[in-house]
Design an enzyme around this catalytic site. Structure first.
Site, PDB file in Angstrom:
ATOM      1  N   SER A 213       0.864  -1.184   0.000  1.00 29.72           N
ATOM      2  CA  SER A 213       0.000   0.000   0.000  1.00 29.72           C
ATOM      3  C   SER A 213       0.899   1.232   0.000  1.00 29.72           C
ATOM      4  CB  SER A 213      -0.882   0.001   1.238  1.00 29.72           C
ATOM      5  OG  SER A 213      -0.111   0.388   2.359  1.00 29.72           O
ATOM      6  N   LYS A 214       0.270   2.384  -0.057  1.00 26.99           N
ATOM      7  CA  LYS A 214       1.036   3.637  -0.113  1.00 26.99           C
ATOM      8  C   LYS A 214       1.975   3.806   1.083  1.00 26.99           C
ATOM      9  CE  LYS A 214      -1.838   6.376  -3.100  1.00 26.99           C
ATOM     10  NZ  LYS A 214      -2.979   7.260  -3.139  1.00 26.99           N
ATOM     11  N   ARG A 215       1.615   3.155   2.190  1.00 27.62           N
ATOM     12  CA  ARG A 215       2.503   3.219   3.357  1.00 27.62           C
ATOM     13  C   ARG A 215       3.914   2.755   3.002  1.00 27.62           C
ATOM     14  NH1 ARG A 215       2.064  -0.673   6.803  1.00 27.62           N
ATOM     15  NH2 ARG A 215       0.517  -1.780   5.586  1.00 27.62           N
TER      16      ARG A 215
END
Ligand code: GLU
Length: 477
Positions: A242-244
């Site tokens: 994910s963007k994390r």
């Protein structure tokens, strides 16, 4: 039977790397079997879909070099067919009208510990077909639910093998909402059958949808495709990417200076391997080696360092004219580019060949090319401090002697090197003491490719005038 695959993104966001990898696996299967790759944009969710996202997905595919044989087709164009398939099931008694208020169904289901769709089924049965027809004729809104038959649903997945699902665990899914819009599971079956898709390759987050779709194929009397559910892409912590974890949009990697062939190579190795220890592979190598049999069940980690390493390998190997194109595009971000240089293919070939081994991204390449391409070019403060400003009289004296030696030299890397090393010996100092101040004068940097290659590439006139300017600049410190 020839292979027909489809890539079916929903245009509700940018082209995610996971989606791109799904597209690549489909494309590889098609290209390896002289099959057809169909692009279908699943735009039925009007609220979340946008033309901008569709364009971003098309641009991402174009950048990755994934061409399609048919499409882009839009799922919304098939709504009449989706509806007629749903009504066909209704007429055959394989689906039923659900007039119930969803909230009351939910409450009853909770009370009785049942699945809501089974409550809806019970109510439909209590109503009976005649009354159901009558209410529909009276204009009462209803959803259409598929009646899941008893028994179990089995299919073979190319990645996961034999799959079995007890039908008791499958809810009577709504196939047509009360506003008449079809749901994904129906639309996808209707479209894949209509397009004569032979292989459905998609992320394994769809695995739980597949028994429902298989049941719909069978109820509609349509030919089932072969399914293959490919593993998720994971972040470095083993959780779903994910963007994390960093950039997840293909476009962000383009902007960072990743080459499309490197991204293609990298993504193709997420969940697949050629079966030997090759990692750096051309597109042709990958097409040749690809097979669904070697797709793994387990998720694979998106390792940015590996992407960067692979990109470096691709930059090292890419033909100079292509690398020059990338450099030219990137150089539009630089100030003071010398137009005579940026148009000179032969000179640029020398430049990219000098810099490519030191570049991991196109961004790197452009940054390193700046002092060569630009006039004036920027000086790194650190370089000025370290090699000129600590002791300006000495630096100036040395650079002046270097200048005289260069002026007298033949302009080849060997002759220049001999001249400079000879001077260092005469002065009884290490050659570095001459090379560093000279490097600052001609590149403005702490580091560069070998100075003699730099001098030859810059050419006599440019290199000498930069060295002269350096002498003056030190004098002014
Ligand atoms: N539009 C669906 C998605 O993007 C497609 C799923 C499928 O390939 O069936 O998840």
């Amino acid at each position: 039977m020839s292979v027909r695959v489809r890539f079916a993104p929903s245009p509700s966001g940018y082209l995610h790397v996971g989606l791109a990898r799904t597209a690549i696996f489909n494309w590889l299967l098609a290209r390896g079997h002289e099959g057809a790759f169909v692009l279908r944009v699943e735009d039925t969710d009007r609220m979340r879909s946008s033309d901008e996202h569709t364009q971003a997905i098309l641009d991402g595919l174009g950048w990755l070099g994934i061409d399609y044989d048919e499409g882009p087709l839009f799922q919304s164009a098939g709504v009449a067919r989706h509806r007629s398939d749903a009504l066909r099931l209704l007429e055959a008694g394989k689906a039923y009208r659900d007039f119930a208020d969803p909230a009351s169904v939910k409450d009853e289901a909770a009370e009785r510990g049942m699945h809501p769709s089974r409550v809806a089924r019970e109510r439909a049965e209590q109503l009976g077909v005649d009354q159901s027809e009558q209410l529909a004729a009276d204009g009462r809104p209803f959803a259409v639910r598929f009646r899941v038959p008893d028994g179990e649903t089995r299919f073979t997945d190319m990645v996961h093998g034999d799959m079995r699902f007890g039908n008791d665990d499958i809810d009577d899914l709504v196939i047509l909402r009360s506003d008449g819009t079809p749901v994904y599971n129906l639309a996808v079956v209707s479209d894949d059958a209509d397009m004569a898709i032979t292989h459905v390759i998609r992320g394994d987050d769809h695995l739980s949808n597949t028994p429902k779709q298989v049941l719909l194929y069978r109820a509609l009397g349509l030919t089932e495709p072969v399914f293959a559910h490919v593993p998720m892409i994971l972040g470095s912590d083993g959780k779903k990417l994910s963007k994390r974890h960093g950039a997840t949009a293909v476009g962000e990697y383009e902007a960072e200076g990743i080459l499309p062939d490197a991204m293609f190579n990298f993504l193709s190795l997420l969940g697949w391997s050629p079966g030997d220890d090759r990692e750096f592979m051309s597109r042709a190598d990958i097409i040749e080696a690809f097979s669904m049999e070697r797709v793994l069940k387990k998720g694979s980690v998106f390792d940015v360092d590996k992407l960067s390493w692979l990109n470096g390998r691709h930059i090292a190997e890419i033909p100079a004219p292509e690398l020059i194109e990338h450099l030219r595009k990137g150089a539009t971000s630089l100030a003071n580019v010398d137009s005579s240089l940026i148009d000179d293919d032969q000179w640029l070939t020398g430049l990219v060949d000098l810099l490519r081994a030191r570049s991991r991204t196109i961004r790197d390449l452009v940054a390193q090319a700046e002092p060569f391409l630009c006039d004036p070019f920027p000086f790194e403060e650190k370089a000025l401090q370290k090699h000129w400003a600590k002791d300006p009289p000495t630096a100036s004296d040395r650079l002046e002697r270097v200048l005289a030696r260069l002026e007298a030299s033949e302009w080849t890397a060997t002759a220049l090197e001999e001249g400079l090393r000879g001077l260092a010996e005469e002065l009884e100092i290490g050659a570095g003491k001459l090379i560093h101040p000279l490097r600052v004068a001609v590149t403005g940097r702490m580091s560069s490719p070998g100075i003699f290659d730099v001098l030859t590439l810059l050419g006599r006139e440019r290199a000498l005038s930069r060295t002269r300017a350096g002498v003056e600049r030190i004098g002014a410190l």
